[in-house]
Motif scaffolding. Structure first.
Motif, mmCIF file in Angstrom:
data_model
loop_
_atom_site.group_PDB
_atom_site.id
_atom_site.type_symbol
_atom_site.label_atom_id
_atom_site.label_comp_id
_atom_site.label_asym_id
_atom_site.label_seq_id
_atom_site.Cartn_x
_atom_site.Cartn_y
_atom_site.Cartn_z
ATOM 1 N N HIS A 131 0.838 -1.203 0.000
ATOM 2 C CA HIS A 131 0.000 0.000 0.000
ATOM 3 C C HIS A 131 0.871 1.251 0.000
ATOM 4 O O HIS A 131 1.655 1.488 0.911
ATOM 5 N N SER A 166 -4.215 2.503 5.637
ATOM 6 C CA SER A 166 -3.462 2.462 4.388
ATOM 7 C C SER A 166 -4.392 2.087 3.243
ATOM 8 O O SER A 166 -5.452 1.489 3.458
ATOM 9 N N SER A 167 -3.984 2.467 2.049
ATOM 10 C CA SER A 167 -4.748 2.121 0.858
ATOM 11 C C SER A 167 -3.798 1.971 -0.316
ATOM 12 O O SER A 167 -2.662 2.454 -0.278
ATOM 13 N N ALA A 168 -4.303 1.340 -1.369
ATOM 14 C CA ALA A 168 -3.456 1.082 -2.539
ATOM 15 C C ALA A 168 -3.253 2.323 -3.382
ATOM 16 O O ALA A 168 -2.334 2.382 -4.198
ATOM 17 N N TYR A 218 -10.278 3.833 -3.700
ATOM 18 C CA TYR A 218 -9.500 2.825 -2.988
ATOM 19 C C TYR A 218 -9.940 2.741 -1.537
ATOM 20 O O TYR A 218 -9.979 3.741 -0.834
ATOM 21 N N GLN A 278 -9.784 2.274 2.328
ATOM 22 C CA GLN A 278 -8.800 2.473 3.374
ATOM 23 C C GLN A 278 -8.991 1.386 4.432
ATOM 24 O O GLN A 278 -10.103 1.131 4.880
#
Lengths: 114, 116
Positions: free
Chosen positions: B29, B94-96, B103, B105
């Protein structure tokens, strides 16, 4: 500017009865809308999201929400409450531009009695 | 897949002391977020990183809060000196990608800070 208003700070239902958690939003852009759930001492979990596709969105654990642009609402519903649904629920708005944060409502505490 | 890890889970300090929180995002991520959740309120974004660069820190009280993500993976959030009003749960997510809507989270369990 974007914001969300969760109309009820606390909702109490009996097990097996319907759940309705209300959310109104304000957004200058086409919004993305989410519902998150937070169980005690656990992390936030995404229940469902709307991102400009179908207006009726189905999520996990039998929850669904309907995006109504004319009413600027995104209410969360479930036909039959379960004891395990007791938690804090957050309505969230964002939009699809890069770098845009999630804007959380103040939350609705759902209590389920047997 | 392993989720977002945070430590410590709980911290109690006196006002004017310093404290640091650590976050390890989901592997791969690129985007990492720190949120502050005061009791009875929804989380509020403090800072957002894309790899090791800052995307948004407009709500970070920079006179006392700092955050870094030097190698684009782990991140630390520091408060120095702490005030009573900093008592809150600090959430890392976190996210991509960076798009707020596209996206998902993923949130860690949070660090509960009590300032006395």
């Amino acid at each position: 500017a974007q914001s969300v208003t969760q109309l009820d700070s606390h909702v109490s239902v009996s097990e097996g009865t319907p759940v309705l958690l209300r959310c109104n939003y304000s957004s200058s852009y086409s919004p993305s809308l989410f519902w998150y759930v937070q169980h005690p001492n656990k992390g936030l979990q995404l229940l469902l999201k709307y991102t400009s596709a179908a207006t009726l969105v189905k999520g996990i654990n039998g929850f669904e929400a309907e995006f109504k642009k004319s009413e600027t609402s995104f209410h969360l519903t479930k036909p039959s409450a379960h004891m395990s649904d007791a938690a804090e629920y957050f309505c969230v708005v964002s939009h699809n531009q890069a770098g845009t944060a999630l804007i959380f409502g103040k939350g609705t505490t759902l209590s389920v009695s047997s | 897949e392993a989720g977002v890890a945070q430590s410590p889970r709980y911290k109690i300090i006196e006002k004017r002391q310093s404290v640091a929180f650590w976050c390890n995002p989901i592997s791969g991520h690129a985007t990492l977020y720190w949120y502050q959740q005061i009791l009875g309120q929804g989380p509020k974004l403090l800072i957002q990183f894309q790899n090791n660069g800052v995307v948004d820190d407009s709500q970070l009280p920079k006179d006392r809060f700092s955050a870094e993500r030097l190698k684009g993976v782990d991140s630390t959030l520091k408060i120095q000196p702490a005030k009573l009003e900093d008592s809150a749960v600090y959430l890392c997510a976190s996210s991509a990608g960076t798009s707020g809507g596209r996206y998902e989270q993923y949130f860690g369990p949070g660090t509960r800070l009590t300032v006395t």
